[in-house]
Design an enzyme around this catalytic site. Structure first.
Site, PDB file in Angstrom:
ATOM      1  N   LYS A  27      -1.995  -1.324  -3.808  1.00  0.00           N
ATOM      2  CA  LYS A  27      -2.954  -0.242  -3.894  1.00  0.00           C
ATOM      3  C   LYS A  27      -2.119   0.894  -4.232  1.00  0.00           C
ATOM      4  CE  LYS A  27      -5.978   1.733  -0.461  1.00  0.00           C
ATOM      5  NZ  LYS A  27      -6.570   1.775   0.762  1.00  0.00           N
ATOM      6  N   LYS A  29       0.807  -1.267  -0.008  1.00  0.00           N
ATOM      7  CA  LYS A  29       0.101  -0.027   0.023  1.00  0.00           C
ATOM      8  C   LYS A  29       0.965   1.001   0.201  1.00  0.00           C
ATOM      9  CE  LYS A  29      -3.584   2.341   2.615  1.00  0.00           C
ATOM     10  NZ  LYS A  29      -4.421   2.461   3.433  1.00  0.00           N
TER      11      LYS A  29
HETATM   12  C1  PBG Z   1      -7.026   3.817   5.208  1.00  0.00           C
HETATM   13  C2  PBG Z   1      -7.555   3.530   3.964  1.00  0.00           C
HETATM   14  C3  PBG Z   1      -7.403   4.399   2.857  1.00  0.00           C
HETATM   15  C4  PBG Z   1      -8.003   3.909   1.742  1.00  0.00           C
HETATM   16  C5  PBG Z   1      -8.600   2.597   2.081  1.00  0.00           C
HETATM   17  N1  PBG Z   1      -8.237   2.231   3.540  1.00  0.00           N
HETATM   18  C6  PBG Z   1      -7.008   5.743   2.586  1.00  0.00           C
HETATM   19  C7  PBG Z   1      -5.650   5.986   3.347  1.00  0.00           C
HETATM   20  O1  PBG Z   1      -5.042   5.202   3.736  1.00  0.00           O
HETATM   21  O2  PBG Z   1      -5.279   7.170   3.826  1.00  0.00           O
HETATM   22  C8  PBG Z   1      -8.136   4.394   0.478  1.00  0.00           C
HETATM   23  C9  PBG Z   1      -9.052   3.836  -0.695  1.00  0.00           C
HETATM   24  C10 PBG Z   1      -9.367   4.849  -1.719  1.00  0.00           C
HETATM   25  O3  PBG Z   1      -8.753   5.845  -2.033  1.00  0.00           O
HETATM   26  O4  PBG Z   1     -10.327   4.406  -2.541  1.00  0.00           O
HETATM   27  N2  PBG Z   1      -6.795   2.621   5.944  1.00  0.00           N
END
Ligand code: PBG
Length: 342
Positions: free
Chosen positions: A265, A202
């Site tokens: 991601k 991520k």
């Molecule tokens: C946070 C989380 C995020 C997303 C999913 N879970 C945002 C972040 O890490 O700040 C983003 C998903 C998206 O942008 O569609 N745990």
């Protein structure tokens, strides 16, 4: 008669592109509803839905509306939803303790979904950002995100979600060692059948902005909490967008720790990472086509600059081609309802 060149062209790839049916026969990548996971936002209240302003066509729904919608998604053949809670500000605290309340919006939504649509897989998120006044995914101590203290909470969250009926726990926090710790916590509390989908690679991405709008969960800047000297980004735990090899290292760790599925991601700026992770993985690989990727296509389509459907399908096909078995996407419903069946 076609004019013949004065040189030979012995191999002609265009033969396999010449008709619709031969293109179907030669096609390497298939996208089906089986590949889709629909992210869902749930909020407090009754019989209401609110559109997320930076994500046209995406809604926060109250539990009753979410359940109705989940029935529709199940009827469309979508196998799973990924659930995220939008909490009112007063419930967000520095210690994020609301995350462990057994009778709040999130576990109640999980229970309602599993009651009404038991076949639909419910993927729950273990990260503290929706509950944390700081907007960070972990417990903040002395201006730092405390890895091991966060994992303790994460494990309790995972058990709470499993007790409410979650099928798959998805830690999206990027703390070190959390997959193994959550596996242990689930197993020792009798939840051996609950799977883990690890957010393996991520990235600390700017493409999450509309999601943070949806949950009002952006990391708070120093201006908003000056006494805490907080970082206003997630760079100390989410991955550096410049790194690809590191994704393979994260993958090895998550597989060793017992991840049942892994995730990359965002998706579109990281297709090479999806490919790399798929090459090294013996479990299903998911990719998250995140909120910013959705918003870009939607905004351009609304301006008449792009064909929204065609570009969304091209993007999803590209993510599949790169190696994703599963795609979390805000286009899931449209794709399943209108685009894939035709
Ligand atoms: C946070 C989380 C995020 C997303 C999913 N879970 C945002 C972040 O890490 O700040 C983003 C998903 C998206 O942008 O569609 N745990």
């Amino acid at each position: 008669m076609s004019s013949s060149p004065d040189y030979e062209i012995p191999i002609r790839p265009r033969r396999l592109r010449s008709t619709k049916n031969i293109r179907r026969m030669a096609r390497e990548t298939r996208l089906s509803t089986d590949n889709l996971i629909a992210p869902q936002f749930v909020m407090d209240g009754e019989n209401e839905r609110e559109e997320v302003s930076s994500m046209p066509g995406v809604y926060r729904r109250t539990i009753d509306r979410l359940v109705d919608h989940a029935e529709t998604l199940q009827d469309l053949g979508i196998p799973a939803v990924a659930l995220f809670p939008a909490l009112p500000d007063p419930l967000k605290t520095p210690d994020a303790e609301h995350a462990l309340d057994p009778d709040h919006l999130y576990p109640n939504a999980i229970r309602a979904l599993k009651d009404a649509v038991p076949e639909l897989m419910v993927i729950t998120d273990t990260a503290l950002d929706p509950y944390n006044a700081d907007g960070h995914d972990g417990i903040v101590r002395d201006g730092r995100i405390d890895n091991d203290a966060t994992i303790q909470v994460m494990c309790q969250m995972a058990i709470l979600h499993a007790e409410a009926g979650a099928d798959i726990i998805a830690p999206s926090d990027m703390m070190d060692g959390r997959v193994g710790a959550i596996r242990d916590a689930l197993d020792s509390s009798g939840h051996t059948d609950v799977a883990i989908l690890a957010y393996t690679a991520k990235y600390s991405s700017n493409y999450y902005a509309p999601f943070r709008d949806a949950l009002d969960s952006a990391p708070k800047s120093e201006a908003e909490a000056p006494e805490k000297e907080l970082p206003d980004d997630k760079d100390t735990y989410q991955m550096d967008p410049a790194n690809g090899e590191e994704a393979v290292r994260e993958l090895r760790l998550d597989l060793d720790e017992g991840a049942d599925m892994v995730m990359v991601k965002p998706a579109l700026p990281y297709l090479d990472v999806i490919h790399r992770v798929q090459a090294h993985s013996d479990v299903p690989v998911a990719a998250y086509n995140v909120s910013g990727e959705y918003a870009m296509i939607k905004a351009a389509a609304q301006n008449g600059w792009l064909d929204g459907k065609a570009c969304a399908m091209e993007a999803l096909t590209g993510i599949r081609r790169a190696g994703a078995n599963l795609i979390l996407t805000y286009f899931a419903e449209d794709a399943a309802r209108h685009w894939l069946s035709k």
